[in-house]
Every structure is written in structure tokens, then in C-alpha cells.
Design a protein around this motif. Structure first.
Motif, PDB file in Angstrom:
ATOM      1  N   ASN A 129       0.810  -1.213   0.000  1.00  0.00           N
ATOM      2  CA  ASN A 129       0.000   0.000   0.000  1.00  0.00           C
ATOM      3  C   ASN A 129       0.846   1.266   0.000  1.00  0.00           C
ATOM      4  O   ASN A 129       0.548   2.232  -0.700  1.00  0.00           O
ATOM      5  CB  ASN A 129      -0.945   0.013   1.201  1.00  0.00           C
ATOM      6  N   GLN A 130       1.905   1.292   0.808  1.00  0.00           N
ATOM      7  CA  GLN A 130       2.742   2.487   0.892  1.00  0.00           C
ATOM      8  C   GLN A 130       3.422   2.766  -0.448  1.00  0.00           C
ATOM      9  O   GLN A 130       3.511   3.914  -0.885  1.00  0.00           O
ATOM     10  CB  GLN A 130       3.794   2.320   1.991  1.00  0.00           C
ATOM     11  N   VAL A 132       2.298   1.819  -3.421  1.00  0.00           N
ATOM     12  CA  VAL A 132       1.258   2.243  -4.351  1.00  0.00           C
ATOM     13  C   VAL A 132       0.923   3.711  -4.128  1.00  0.00           C
ATOM     14  O   VAL A 132       0.811   4.500  -5.074  1.00  0.00           O
ATOM     15  CB  VAL A 132      -0.008   1.373  -4.195  1.00  0.00           C
ATOM     16  N   GLU A 133       0.782   4.105  -2.866  1.00  0.00           N
ATOM     17  CA  GLU A 133       0.460   5.497  -2.556  1.00  0.00           C
ATOM     18  C   GLU A 133       1.566   6.433  -3.014  1.00  0.00           C
ATOM     19  O   GLU A 133       1.303   7.520  -3.537  1.00  0.00           O
ATOM     20  CB  GLU A 133       0.216   5.642  -1.052  1.00  0.00           C
ATOM     21  N   GLU A 134       2.817   6.028  -2.817  1.00  0.00           N
ATOM     22  CA  GLU A 134       3.930   6.866  -3.246  1.00  0.00           C
ATOM     23  C   GLU A 134       3.959   7.000  -4.765  1.00  0.00           C
ATOM     24  O   GLU A 134       4.172   8.100  -5.292  1.00  0.00           O
ATOM     25  CB  GLU A 134       5.255   6.299  -2.751  1.00  0.00           C
ATOM     26  N   GLN A 136       1.414   6.739  -6.755  1.00  0.00           N
ATOM     27  CA  GLN A 136       0.266   7.543  -7.168  1.00  0.00           C
ATOM     28  C   GLN A 136       0.534   9.035  -7.031  1.00  0.00           C
ATOM     29  O   GLN A 136       0.017   9.849  -7.797  1.00  0.00           O
ATOM     30  CB  GLN A 136      -0.972   7.148  -6.368  1.00  0.00           C
ATOM     31  N   THR A 137       1.354   9.428  -6.051  1.00  0.00           N
ATOM     32  CA  THR A 137       1.678  10.850  -5.894  1.00  0.00           C
ATOM     33  C   THR A 137       2.588  11.345  -7.018  1.00  0.00           C
ATOM     34  O   THR A 137       2.629  12.552  -7.292  1.00  0.00           O
ATOM     35  CB  THR A 137       2.361  11.119  -4.542  1.00  0.00           C
ATOM     36  N   HIS A 141      -2.388  12.914 -12.500  1.00  0.00           N
ATOM     37  CA  HIS A 141      -3.771  12.589 -12.171  1.00  0.00           C
ATOM     38  C   HIS A 141      -4.747  12.975 -13.283  1.00  0.00           C
ATOM     39  O   HIS A 141      -5.954  12.813 -13.140  1.00  0.00           O
ATOM     40  CB  HIS A 141      -4.178  13.303 -10.865  1.00  0.00           C
TER      41      HIS A 141
END
Length: 418
Positions: A129-130, A132-134, A136-137, A141
Motif C-alpha cells: 500500500n505504501q 502504491v500510494e507513493e 500515485q503521488t 492525475h
């Protein structure tokens, strides 16, 4: 080709003094990476190819990395592999969050539906998850007209974030860019593409005939002509066309296009056609004289394409064709093996650089740069697991592989006598 690259460099925000360096490099070190398909640069297969090119460019103190990434490929090329998939940690992410029915038939160059990055997974991804979140940033977008456009834009962000220590600018083009380049050629009635290749003299048909002569016999399978010069692009899918009596036709004949420059330009502008691999190599590498660094099969099919072109030029002697032939004959190392030269490591690239920081890229470039190539290339699966290469190796063992080889390159003297 140079004008296209300068234009694309301007579009992604580079300044004029940087473009001057690009122009000088194109003349002093004309090399383009043609290996990876249109993947995110953190996809392992692509990532280590980029590392390989960065090694050579940094060694020669160059500042531009040129990459042609074919985008006529489908989202899914094999089980959970392809531009629509990304391995992150122990999980595989669906890059655009598309269902199977929206991935399997479609090519990433298709503009039938807008695309945005989603990074979804049907698996439990708690440990990832971490990451993926990184990621995505970092990824944009926005919505994009095609997956290829999304990937090219994202790669600029990823490159600036993680490859800054390489002191290289990434310039990535795909088949839509190549389509613009072909249209530029065809708008000029004096260009070789307009006056000869797609002119009224039958050169295009001759080139295809010479290329198809390799479809059978010992070199069968290496340069199969799946389509003639273009693909028909419709609804996000690509369809082969055949050149018949100065008409490009799909198999069902629902799409037809006259083989004349003006008609081809209009069709390119409408997005109805997209250049084939043969035509793409002609305008990005063969004619402008850029050395192509490609994969394990390219080192065979690229010389076949050049041989077919030289044979067709000999069929149509003229001053212009003689000039092209002499230019080709003087190029002694037109293409080289440059994709999958480094065997991917055990950890996926994004996890590696996310844990170690951007400086890790510079360290990888240095470490692999000091490593003997024999050690870096690992078990060579692209060669060892390829049935075409297995057959060729069997012939090599029997000393028969090159007894029937074509003369890949006409000598400069022969070209001058055309």
C-alpha cells in the motif's frame, strides 16, 4: 527526424540551449533506443534497458536519451504482462484499472477512450500500500486521450524524480509521433517517401516483394510482413492492411485508402492509420542514419529490412535512389543489440529506488557500467527461450547458418554503380 525530436523536446518543456545540445548529439552520436515497448520506465524489462543506455551515454558525457517505444502493442501481451500491468513488490497492479474486456483486444495507442492511472489490484496489497500510494503521488492525475500519451507523460515525471543523477534528459516518442513524422515527409512532394516510396512508380510493392522473400526458407519468421506499411486504427484496435493495386485494404475491405501522399496524409491526420514497424524504422533510423539499439530479434530483422530496401533501390535506379543506397552502404553498424542486455534484478525497480532513494539509480549505472557484459546479461532468456534463435543456433552448430545468408549490405562501390 531531427525536427520532430526538437519539437517534442519543446513540448515537454526543454529550453533552447538544451535543444542545441540535442541537435549536436544527433549529428555526433546518432543513436536511438528502440527496444522496450510503451511501458512505464519502472517496468523491469524497460528499466534495465534504460540503465544500459544511460551507462553508454554518461560514459560519453552526452545529455540526451532518445527512446522510440512502439505503442501498437496491446495492454496485455501475456498473462498479466504488458503496458497495462505493473509488478510492485509481490503484487501485480492494473495500471489503468481496466477490465479484461477493455484490455485484451485494444492497443495502448488507441484513442477510443480516455485513460487515467488507477493502480488497482484484485489481490490483497497491504504490504504494498505504501509503495502504491507513493507511486500515485508521482504519476499524473489527469485524463489522457490514450494510454500511450499517459505513459509518456508519466515517464517524464518518473525520470525527473529518479534519474536526475544520470544528468540525462529523456525524450520518448511512440507510433503516434512517428505518424506525424511520416506525414511531414509526405507533405513535401520532393521528399523520398513522397516521390519514390509512395510515388507512382511501384517502389512500395517492390520493397514488400523483397521483404516477403524472407517469409519462407531459412530466415522465415524473422521479418514477417503482418501488415503493409500501415495499420488501420479503429475503435482502439489495429487491423492489418494489404497494398493491392495502389490501394490499402483491410481483409474485409471495409476500409480502403489510395496509396498516394495526399490521401495518406489526410488519413494520418484523422488517426485512421498508424505506421507499421517497417515504415517506423525507415523514418526514425534507416533514412536519418540513427543507430537502432533493439532486442534479440531486431538484430536479425533489422538487417533484413535494410537488405530488402537496398534490393528495391537497385530495381529502381535513379539519382535519388543511388544517393540513399550510398548512404546506407556507408553505415557499417546501423543496428546493435541494446534491449534486455541487463538481466533484471530480484527486486522490482520501483521498490528498489523507493527504499534506497534517487541516488540508487546513479549507483546502478556505475555498478553495471563496471560489470563485464557477460555477467550483466544473466541467462539470456530472450535468446535461449526463443524458438527462432534455437533453430538458428542449431544451424550455427552445423556450420550451415550463413551459407545461404543474403548479402545484407551492398558495398559502397556497388551502390554508386546503380
Amino acid at each position: 527526424m531531427e525536427l520532430l525530436l526538437l519539437d517534442r523536446a519543446l513540448r515537454v518543456g526543454h529550453r533552447h540551449h538544451e535543444l542545441e545540445k540535442l541537435s549536436k548529439q544527433l549529428h555526433s552520436r546518432p543513436v536511438i533506443q528502440t527496444g522496450p515497448h510503451c511501458h512505464l520506465i519502472i517496468e523491469p524489462d524497460a528499466f534495465y534497458t534504460h540503465i544500459f543506455s544511460a551507462i553508454g551515454l554518461r560514459c560519453h558525457k552526452e545529455s540526451w536519451y532518445l527512446s522510440y517505444s512502439p505503442s501498437t502493442v496491446k495492454f496485455t501481451e501475456s498473462a498479466k504482462k504488458g503496458p497495462g500491468w505493473l509488478r510492485l513488490g509481490d503484487h501485480t497492479l492494473n495500471v489503468f484499472g481496466l477490465s479484461r474486456s477493455k484490455m485484451v483486444p485494444f492497443s495502448v495507442c488507441g484513442r477510443h477512450a480516455s485513460q487515467r492511472f488507477a493502480l488497482t489490484s484484485s489481490e490483497e496489497t497491504t504490504d504494498a500500500n505504501q509503495l502504491v500510494e507513493e507511486l500515485q503521488t508521482i504519476l499524473p492525475h489527469d485524463e489522457f486521450p490514450s494510454a500511450a500519451d499517459a505513459i509518456k507523460t508519466a515517464n517524464q515525471s518518473l525520470w525527473r524524480r529518479f534519474f536526475a543523477s544520470s544528468n540525462l534528459h529523456l525524450l520518448q516518442i511512440d507510433d503516434l509521433d512517428v505518424g506525424d513524422l511520416v506525414a511531414q515527409h509526405l507533405r513535401d512532394p520532393t521528399s523520398w517517401l513522397s516521390s519514390t516510396l509512395f510515388g507512382a512508380g511501384g517502389f512500395a510493392k517492390s520493397l514488400l516483394t523483397h521483404l516477403r522473400s524472407f517469409d519462407s526458407g531459412p530466415w522465415g519468421g524473422w521479418a514477417t510482413t503482418t501488415t503493409d506499411f500501415f495499420w488501420h486504427l479503429s475503435g482502439g484496435r489495429i487491423f492489418p492492411v494489404r497494398l493491392d493495386n495502389r490501394l490499402f485494404l483491410t481483409a474485409d475491405e471495409k476500409f480502403s485508402l489510395r496509396c498516394i501522399p495526399d490521401a495518406l496524409v489526410r488519413s494520418l491526420e484523422k488517426g485512421e492509420i498508424i505506421p507499421s514497424l517497417l515504415l517506423s524504422f525507415l523514418v526514425t533510423s534507416v533514412l536519418p542514419g540513427l543507430r537502432a539499439l533493439g532486442g534479440s530479434r531486431q538484430v536479425v530483422y533489422y538487417p533484413i529490412m535494410r537488405h530488402a530496401l537496398l534490393s528495391a533501390l537497385a530495381d529502381f535506379p535513379s539519382a535519388a535512389n543511388r544517393s540513399v543506397a550510398v548512404s546506407l552502404a556507408s553505415d557499417e553498424a546501423a543496428g546493435m543489440w541494446g534491449h534486455r542486455t541487463i538481466s533484471p534484478g530480484p527486486t522490482d525497480p520501483f521498490t528498489l529506488i523507493a527504499q534506497s532513494g534517487p541516488s540508487r539509480i546513479g549507483q546502478l549505472i556505475q555498478d553495471y557500467g563496471e560489470m563485464p557484459l557477460k555477467k550483466a546479461w544473466g541467462s539470456l532468456p530472450a535468446f535461449a527461450s526463443d524458438p527462432l534463435w534455437q533453430t538458428l543456433c542449431e544451424r550455427l552448430a552445423l556450420d550451415t547458418a550463413f551459407k545461404d545468408r543474403p548479402i545484407w549490405l551492398l558495398g559502397a562501390h556497388q551502390a554508386q554503380q546503380m
